[in-house]
Write a protein that holds these residues in place. Structure first.
Motif, mmCIF file in Angstrom:
data_model
loop_
_atom_site.group_PDB
_atom_site.id
_atom_site.type_symbol
_atom_site.label_atom_id
_atom_site.label_comp_id
_atom_site.label_asym_id
_atom_site.label_seq_id
_atom_site.Cartn_x
_atom_site.Cartn_y
_atom_site.Cartn_z
ATOM 1 N N ILE A 138 29.207 21.713 8.064
ATOM 2 C CA ILE A 138 27.921 22.101 8.646
ATOM 3 C C ILE A 138 27.018 20.868 8.677
ATOM 4 C CG2 ILE A 138 25.891 23.562 8.404
ATOM 5 C CD1 ILE A 138 27.650 25.574 6.933
ATOM 6 N N PRO A 139 26.525 20.468 9.852
ATOM 7 C CA PRO A 139 25.700 19.256 9.951
ATOM 8 C C PRO A 139 24.426 19.358 9.117
ATOM 9 C CG PRO A 139 26.400 20.024 12.121
ATOM 10 C CD PRO A 139 26.740 21.105 11.151
ATOM 11 N N LEU A 140 23.969 18.206 8.629
ATOM 12 C CA LEU A 140 22.661 18.121 7.985
ATOM 13 C C LEU A 140 21.601 17.986 9.077
ATOM 14 C CD1 LEU A 140 24.659 17.433 5.650
ATOM 15 C CD2 LEU A 140 22.909 15.894 4.760
ATOM 16 N N THR A 141 20.455 18.608 8.865
ATOM 17 C CA THR A 141 19.444 18.681 9.918
ATOM 18 C C THR A 141 18.110 18.117 9.449
ATOM 19 O OG1 THR A 141 20.497 20.655 10.871
ATOM 20 C CG2 THR A 141 18.217 20.217 11.498
ATOM 21 N N ASN A 142 17.475 17.346 10.339
ATOM 22 C CA ASN A 142 16.105 16.891 10.133
ATOM 23 C C ASN A 142 15.457 16.711 11.499
ATOM 24 O OD1 ASN A 142 13.803 16.186 8.789
ATOM 25 N ND2 ASN A 142 14.466 14.129 8.221
ATOM 26 N N TYR A 143 14.156 16.962 11.562
ATOM 27 C CA TYR A 143 13.391 16.889 12.809
ATOM 28 C C TYR A 143 14.009 17.777 13.895
ATOM 29 C CZ TYR A 143 11.981 12.642 10.332
ATOM 30 O OH TYR A 143 11.564 11.747 9.364
ATOM 31 N N GLY A 144 14.707 18.840 13.475
ATOM 32 C CA GLY A 144 15.306 19.758 14.425
ATOM 33 C C GLY A 144 16.603 19.281 15.040
ATOM 34 N N ILE A 145 17.155 18.162 14.522
ATOM 35 C CA ILE A 145 18.376 17.583 15.078
ATOM 36 C C ILE A 145 19.510 17.688 14.058
ATOM 37 C CG2 ILE A 145 19.459 15.520 16.065
ATOM 38 C CD1 ILE A 145 17.182 16.516 17.772
ATOM 39 N N PRO A 146 20.549 18.486 14.310
ATOM 40 C CA PRO A 146 21.709 18.504 13.411
ATOM 41 C C PRO A 146 22.484 17.191 13.526
ATOM 42 C CG PRO A 146 22.121 19.886 15.332
ATOM 43 C CD PRO A 146 20.693 19.436 15.427
ATOM 44 N N CYS A 147 22.847 16.627 12.383
ATOM 45 C CA CYS A 147 23.477 15.304 12.359
ATOM 46 C C CYS A 147 24.761 15.335 11.531
ATOM 47 C CB CYS A 147 22.533 14.255 11.763
ATOM 48 S SG CYS A 147 20.924 14.125 12.572
#
Length: 325
Positions: A138-147
């Protein structure tokens, strides 16, 4: 194939020896020689086409079939021929710019730079990804962007000392074993250069287009051109070039200086026949905010440098629409 042509011609000549001798005029001899020469040219053309077809068939057998990433509508790769031109910073702000221009769009960010992952730092993300019920990361998310990045799977200072096969395996996992959900765009931060990783990604997944990042400096433009030519060879549309660090404006007197040259990327775009996507200035705020994990598009949305990234994002969307029509 040239030997095959000559052998066929030799066969025809040997066959003609068994025929009764005939005497011909000079004009007839010239016509005969012309016909023979025409035959050789036609045969070479046929053999050349046959060789090209066989080469295409061999290449098609050796290449993996492209398979879309589940839930991802369009993949945009951000690349550069040389490191240190601001590719990762551009990729991050491009992803954020796409959302800033159209909040209804969902955008993800994949860090494909195995040896030097930058996305965790730029997006202020730490920790290991959790696994879904389907055993997908599961991607890590910040500023609404999954990374997703290899940087989430190793220690910050741990060197990644891998050979090619291990790198390819890691790329495969980042492409296929991540639960992206539903994305309109997946922005891929590519490693610099034109090596195994670039080929593996372009051959395994359908790519909507490539964005090439370069400074105006001649030495960077040489490698940027190689990158653009590589994508053309593997049939990936080149959306255009971004000229990063285009100009420095003194914060005290506002005098502008073209430290790395002027309009080099714009001229290269004209030479290659691709779109020029825009300029991004060499600005202290971009560097400071990037080091803090606060990209300028979200930390300084009203600044001129953030506007530059949003304009690049708009140009990318426009080019995607042109490519898809």
């Amino acid at each position: 194939m040239a030997q095959l042509t000559y052998s066929r011609l030799s066969h025809l000549l040997r066959t003609s020896l068994h025929k009764p001798p005939t005497y011909r005029t000079g004009t007839e001899i010239q016509r005969g020689a012309a016909c023979c020469l025409q035959f050789i040219r036609c045969q070479r053309s046929v053999d050349s086409k046959t060789l090209q077809e066989r080469q295409k068939q061999h290449m098609a057998r050796g290449l993996p079939k492209q398979k879309p990433i589940a839930g991802v509508k369009q993949v945009i790769v951000v690349a550069s021929g040389k490191g240190g031109v601001g590719k990762s910073t551009t990729a991050v702000n491009l992803a954020l710019g796409l959302v800033a221009n159209n909040p209804s769009k969902s955008v993800g960010l994949l860090d494909a730079d195995i040896y030097g992952p930058s996305i965790p730092k730029l997006m202020n993300l730490k920790g290991n990804p959790e696994l879904s019920d389907n055993n997908l990361m599961i991607p890590l998310t910040n500023y609404g962007i999954p990374c997703m990045s290899m940087g989430f799977l190793v220690e910050d200072v741990a060197p990644i000392v891998w050979r090619g096969l291990m790198v390819m395996s890691a790329i495969e996992k980042l492409l296929r074993q991540v639960d992206w959900g539903s994305l309109d765009y997946l922005v891929v931060d590519m490693p610099p250069g034109t090596g195994d990783v670039q080929l593996s990604i372009t051959q395994n997944i359908p790519i909507a287009g490539a964005v090439i990042v370069s400074t105006p400096q001649d030495i960077a433009l040489l490698d940027a051109r190689r990158g653009a030519e590589m994508f053309k060879k593997v049939h990936v549309p080149v959306l255009g070039l971004v000229q990063n660090m285009s100009v420095f404006q003194c914060p005290n007197c506002n005098h502008q200086t073209h430290i790395f040259g002027s309009d080099g990327a714009r001229q290269l775009a004209d030479t290659l026949g691709v779109q020029f996507l825009g300029d991004v200035p060499l600005h202290l705020n971009i560097r400071e905010m990037s080091d803090r994990g606060k990209p300028v598009v979200v930390s300084s949305p009203d600044s001129s440098e953030a506007e530059a990234y949003r304009k690049v994002a708009s140009a990318v969307v426009q080019r995607l629409q042109e490519v898809n029509t």
